[in-house]
Design a protein around this motif. Sequence first.
Motif, PDB file in Angstrom:
ATOM      1  N   PRO A 469       0.820  -1.220   0.000  1.00  0.00           N
ATOM      2  CA  PRO A 469       0.000   0.000   0.000  1.00  0.00           C
ATOM      3  C   PRO A 469       0.850   1.266   0.000  1.00  0.00           C
ATOM      4  CG  PRO A 469       0.028  -0.976   2.187  1.00  0.00           C
ATOM      5  CD  PRO A 469       0.754  -1.949   1.286  1.00  0.00           C
ATOM      6  N   ASP A 470       0.307   2.318  -0.607  1.00  0.00           N
ATOM      7  CA  ASP A 470       0.933   3.644  -0.602  1.00  0.00           C
ATOM      8  C   ASP A 470       2.393   3.564  -1.031  1.00  0.00           C
ATOM      9  OD1 ASP A 470      -1.454   4.788   0.390  1.00  0.00           O
ATOM     10  OD2 ASP A 470      -0.904   4.206   2.422  1.00  0.00           O
ATOM     11  N   SER A 471       2.610   2.865  -2.133  1.00  0.00           N
ATOM     12  CA  SER A 471       3.981   2.648  -2.586  1.00  0.00           C
ATOM     13  C   SER A 471       3.977   2.415  -4.085  1.00  0.00           C
ATOM     14  CB  SER A 471       4.596   1.445  -1.868  1.00  0.00           C
ATOM     15  OG  SER A 471       5.825   1.080  -2.447  1.00  0.00           O
ATOM     16  N   PHE A 472       5.128   2.704  -4.701  1.00  0.00           N
ATOM     17  CA  PHE A 472       5.331   2.359  -6.103  1.00  0.00           C
ATOM     18  C   PHE A 472       6.138   1.073  -6.233  1.00  0.00           C
ATOM     19  CE2 PHE A 472       4.674   6.973  -6.183  1.00  0.00           C
ATOM     20  CZ  PHE A 472       3.658   7.062  -7.126  1.00  0.00           C
ATOM     21  N   HIS A 473       6.269   0.327  -5.140  1.00  0.00           N
ATOM     22  CA  HIS A 473       7.069  -0.895  -5.123  1.00  0.00           C
ATOM     23  C   HIS A 473       6.181  -2.109  -5.357  1.00  0.00           C
ATOM     24  CE1 HIS A 473      10.304   1.233  -2.465  1.00  0.00           C
ATOM     25  NE2 HIS A 473      10.119   1.796  -3.636  1.00  0.00           N
ATOM     26  N   ASN A 474       5.459  -2.118  -6.461  1.00  0.00           N
ATOM     27  CA  ASN A 474       4.578  -3.236  -6.771  1.00  0.00           C
ATOM     28  C   ASN A 474       4.987  -3.880  -8.090  1.00  0.00           C
ATOM     29  OD1 ASN A 474       2.457  -3.613  -4.712  1.00  0.00           O
ATOM     30  ND2 ASN A 474       1.993  -1.474  -5.134  1.00  0.00           N
ATOM     31  N   ALA A 475       4.628  -5.147  -8.252  1.00  0.00           N
ATOM     32  CA  ALA A 475       4.926  -5.889  -9.486  1.00  0.00           C
ATOM     33  C   ALA A 475       3.819  -5.588 -10.487  1.00  0.00           C
ATOM     34  CB  ALA A 475       5.019  -7.382  -9.191  1.00  0.00           C
ATOM     35  N   TYR A 476       3.953  -4.476 -11.216  1.00  0.00           N
ATOM     36  CA  TYR A 476       2.853  -3.974 -12.031  1.00  0.00           C
ATOM     37  C   TYR A 476       2.540  -4.874 -13.219  1.00  0.00           C
ATOM     38  CZ  TYR A 476       3.176   0.162  -9.151  1.00  0.00           C
ATOM     39  OH  TYR A 476       3.165   1.021  -8.077  1.00  0.00           O
ATOM     40  N   HIS A 477       3.538  -5.523 -13.787  1.00  0.00           N
ATOM     41  CA  HIS A 477       3.264  -6.435 -14.896  1.00  0.00           C
ATOM     42  C   HIS A 477       2.457  -7.641 -14.407  1.00  0.00           C
ATOM     43  CE1 HIS A 477       5.874  -4.500 -17.945  1.00  0.00           C
ATOM     44  NE2 HIS A 477       6.527  -4.073 -16.874  1.00  0.00           N
ATOM     45  N   LEU A 478       2.813  -8.166 -13.254  1.00  0.00           N
ATOM     46  CA  LEU A 478       2.068  -9.285 -12.684  1.00  0.00           C
ATOM     47  C   LEU A 478       0.648  -8.860 -12.318  1.00  0.00           C
ATOM     48  CD1 LEU A 478       2.192 -12.225 -11.770  1.00  0.00           C
ATOM     49  CD2 LEU A 478       3.074 -11.432  -9.561  1.00  0.00           C
ATOM     50  N   LEU A 479       0.509  -7.660 -11.758  1.00  0.00           N
ATOM     51  CA  LEU A 479      -0.822  -7.158 -11.408  1.00  0.00           C
ATOM     52  C   LEU A 479      -1.717  -7.077 -12.638  1.00  0.00           C
ATOM     53  CD1 LEU A 479      -0.087  -4.300  -8.835  1.00  0.00           C
ATOM     54  CD2 LEU A 479      -1.255  -6.463  -8.403  1.00  0.00           C
ATOM     55  N   CYS A 480      -1.167  -6.587 -13.745  1.00  0.00           N
ATOM     56  CA  CYS A 480      -1.964  -6.498 -14.974  1.00  0.00           C
ATOM     57  C   CYS A 480      -2.434  -7.875 -15.425  1.00  0.00           C
ATOM     58  CB  CYS A 480      -1.142  -5.838 -16.081  1.00  0.00           C
ATOM     59  SG  CYS A 480      -0.966  -4.050 -15.913  1.00  0.00           S
ATOM     60  N   SER A 481      -1.564  -8.872 -15.306  1.00  0.00           N
ATOM     61  CA  SER A 481      -1.950 -10.215 -15.750  1.00  0.00           C
ATOM     62  C   SER A 481      -3.086 -10.772 -14.907  1.00  0.00           C
ATOM     63  CB  SER A 481      -0.732 -11.143 -15.697  1.00  0.00           C
ATOM     64  OG  SER A 481      -0.364 -11.428 -14.356  1.00  0.00           O
ATOM     65  N   TRP A 482      -3.164 -10.372 -13.634  1.00  0.00           N
ATOM     66  CA  TRP A 482      -4.248 -10.834 -12.772  1.00  0.00           C
ATOM     67  C   TRP A 482      -5.520  -9.998 -12.958  1.00  0.00           C
ATOM     68  CZ3 TRP A 482      -0.622 -10.932  -7.918  1.00  0.00           C
ATOM     69  CH2 TRP A 482       0.128 -12.112  -7.931  1.00  0.00           C
ATOM     70  N   LEU A 483      -5.355  -8.690 -12.910  1.00  0.00           N
ATOM     71  CA  LEU A 483      -6.533  -7.820 -12.886  1.00  0.00           C
ATOM     72  C   LEU A 483      -7.311  -7.843 -14.195  1.00  0.00           C
ATOM     73  CD1 LEU A 483      -4.971  -4.826 -10.925  1.00  0.00           C
ATOM     74  CD2 LEU A 483      -6.692  -6.429 -10.105  1.00  0.00           C
ATOM     75  N   LYS A 484      -6.630  -8.117 -15.305  1.00  0.00           N
ATOM     76  CA  LYS A 484      -7.359  -8.167 -16.572  1.00  0.00           C
ATOM     77  C   LYS A 484      -8.284  -9.385 -16.637  1.00  0.00           C
ATOM     78  CE  LYS A 484      -3.774 -10.590 -19.254  1.00  0.00           C
ATOM     79  NZ  LYS A 484      -2.800 -10.424 -20.367  1.00  0.00           N
ATOM     80  N   ARG A 485      -8.089 -10.345 -15.714  1.00  0.00           N
ATOM     81  CA  ARG A 485      -8.946 -11.533 -15.695  1.00  0.00           C
ATOM     82  C   ARG A 485     -10.148 -11.359 -14.774  1.00  0.00           C
ATOM     83  NH1 ARG A 485      -3.989 -15.455 -14.448  1.00  0.00           N
ATOM     84  NH2 ARG A 485      -5.570 -17.083 -14.117  1.00  0.00           N
TER      85      ARG A 485
END
Length: 998
Positions: A469-485
């Motif tokens: 939370p409240d951070s830019f330290h996230n795995a954004y490519h992995l998040l996209c692969s999950w959230l698009k589903r």
Amino acid sequence: MLKEDRPRGTGYWYGYHTSSGQRRKRYLGPDGALTLARLEEMAQALQDSKQEPLQQRLLPISVPTSQADNETVSSTVRQGDRINDSGMIMTRLSPPGLPATLIIRERLLSVMDTALSCPLTLVSASAGWGKTTLLSAWVHRHPQPVAWLSLEELDNDPTRFWASLITALRRWQPEIGERSLPLLAGRSLSTGVIMLLNELVDRNEQPASIVLILDDYHVIDEPSIHASLSIFLKHLPSYLHLIISSRVDPDLPLSRLRVRGQLVEVRDTDLRFTREEAQRFLIEQMGLALEDREVALLEARTEGWIASLHLAALFLQKQSDLSAGVRMLRGNQRFLLDYLREEILASLSQDIQDFLLETSWLNPLSASLCDAVRGREDSAYLLEQVERANLFLHPLSESRQWYRYHALWAQAMQYEARLRLGASALHAFSEKASLWYEQQRMLPEAIEAALACEQFPRAATLIGRFLVPDSFHNAYHLLCSWLKRLPEEELHTQPDLCFQYALALLFTMDRRSPALWVRIEPLLQWAEQGFEAIKQREKLGEASQLHAGLAFFQGDFTQMFALARQAQPLLREESLLYADNLLLRGLASLLAGNIQEAWRQFLEGYRRTKNLENHSSTFIASLWLGEVCLEQGELPRAEHYSWQAHALMDKDSEFARQQLLLETGDLEPFFTSWAYHCLAQLSYERNDLTSAQRYLSQAQAVRAHPEEGVHLLALGAFVEVRLLHAYGETTPALDLLSHWERRTRFSWASRAIRTCRARLQLARGDLSAVEQWAWEKQQADQSHVPEQEAFPLLYQQEEALLLVRLHLAQKKGEAALDELVPWKELAQAQGRKRSVLETLILKALAHAVSQEAPQARTSLLEAVQLAQPENVQRLFLDEGPTMEHLLKTLLPELHEISLISFVRTLLRAFAEEPGARSAKEATLSPEESMPLEPLSDQEQRVLRLLVVGRSNPEIARDLVISVNTVKTHIQSIYRKMNVHNRIEASEVVRRWSLLSSS
């Protein structure tokens, strides 16, 4: 031993062992499984288990889970599995056991022996060719130390990859990684790899050789891992040899290694069974009494593919007529898959069939995971039975705690599971797997399983826990692969996930692409609606600010500023996007001409975004600091900030890769292109057109379609057009502007493009076109359209100064002066030296048009004095022949050598402009062509004594320096003044009155 009854069946036997007050339990199986060998095996397992520590904390991947519950995300491990002190699963560090049907292939083992003579050996072939079996067989007979690492998909995290590799090496060099691991954990990838290499080289006692094997490298698709491994391979110590097994060729410099003779390759053409090997396998290992011609036919139809040959052999074992069975085989995968389902599966007991169908989705699989999924406690026994039946189950280590199915076998079982069990049952298995993974704190696997069973609310909850939370330290490519589903109806109810999804898309897509707007716009609207409904003002402000950032990249500046103003009162200084809002406020200050306030806001925004490791916003802040420097007339500082921003694109850290790499693995083109445009603009200001063109070419090279449009607020937006015009290609420049205008969606950019086009039309004498532009501008100003009223002051100044130039072309000097006065005064009041310089140049031209020569020279002298320290040239050159004439009239009145040299440089540049008079006609007089360079203070003191007739010793005595130093100064003076003796030097001083003011 005790037997536990079960509602269905006769029950199962369990073994117990008590030691130090702790009781351990092991599953033995039903009555028929209680053989003497089984009892001895379990007794040994119970005895060994008391030495195995039960560890809860597992190896983390790159992105930690919620800080609130302080979880650690791990790879696929289960509680109770043997792991080492770093959390690495020990099964990944050992080669798999050899199959019972192993054929010793001396020709391949001999090839593998050459691995010790090359830095890299590559074993590359598709599934089922026996790559891992070959490596395992070679390791078992290899006398040298071997570090083995079986890779998995979660190793795509660079930190996890290198930590795993170091753990493998530590089996032979325990001290390796003490210095490099902290650097890798801190996301300094290249520095950590270099430190690892240094650790390997710095060892006091180096072994004769160590072989490092990376099995299943095809699961790695992270570009930064390929790049860092290339560095590692390039500087590999001589005693360390790397072997890579992969289904595809890795993205490594294979061609270079191949040319240098530093690569051993084993491919499918090498791995396929020869006729003799196929015969040995079929007859000796599989017990098939085949004739030579039948072996040849079978080998030809399977093309030596080991997996296919194995399946064919299993088929033939069931046939009474082997010759007819051989003819039936077609050697294709569909037939083999059908055979797997219809023949092999059907011949198994119901318990085994059920087990295979229920666990075919798991990769890898373990007894406790299978128990959890199936709701039973006999998985350890069934796994043993499946392995003994040679049903394509491969143990991942000698301890046989983790397994995987052969890919073709798993594919066949999954197909059959869908037919027999149905979607609902498979969803139930995935649901149980997700719960098991969650209990083991393996959130990525838990999320994947939840998505597989379409438990979308649960998946959303798990993803929320996975986020930092409240951070830019996230795995954004992995998040996209999950959230698009996740379906839209689920996202509608999750404003936080909508916000994170929008942020992830912004970080992983081309920010200038219209497709990005289409994907992000609804997500931001849902996030804003959701935050507003639950009264989360700060979150609403962050969503509005992210919306403003999207508008910036898309070029909708009216909406950008409106959204930023809407977000500002909702954000606290601690808010995630407060710094981004601060940067947009700085941009508003800059465009309003308030450069001091803009500088303060940009600098504070730069510090905040850098601390947050928000790399894209740090980049923007750096370039905008450079734009303030340009407006202040400080070109070197502007260039410094442009290169500083450019360096951010090369920053080698996990967070930079997450924010600046696209879905394709390519670098985000907008930022690199913008930085090069800035450098091109600064080179253009100095009239270094060659460098400007080089930077512009580099900017265009990073974009797939560099001609698609112009970003108005990126410094140097129109430098391409101005450069074309400077080279005399005005028509192509105008065509490019027309193309941009057709593709522009927003009013600000259209208005700026029309102004730029009118400037070029004026330069080539098309007064009617410029007069038409002026009339249209007047009509627009009178229409009071809000977007036009909001047009920023600096762009209004650009239009006003173009009107001044139109007045000059119309010989209306007084009207031009009247138009200039307020703009010059405002620029001076705001400290905008570049704008002051431009108004001074136009003021000189206006006085010249009004036949006011003294005033023209006075204004021009001020302009030259302001431009010379920073070498600003194009503001003079772009005004054409009239400015050239004025500079020539000013030259005789100049006394400072630095100003004389600068004006002469401008006159030479005018002579080289397209359409200028010929070189012969443009040749300056001897007095004008004299190459004068500024003299230092000491040289001026020496020159003063020199021209009054003092000798070298007298000059040395007066200035308290040595005679040799005097001679050195005199030689420098002669060179700068282009003279050869004292008499010539005295004449130049007299002619130009160089020392009259001293």
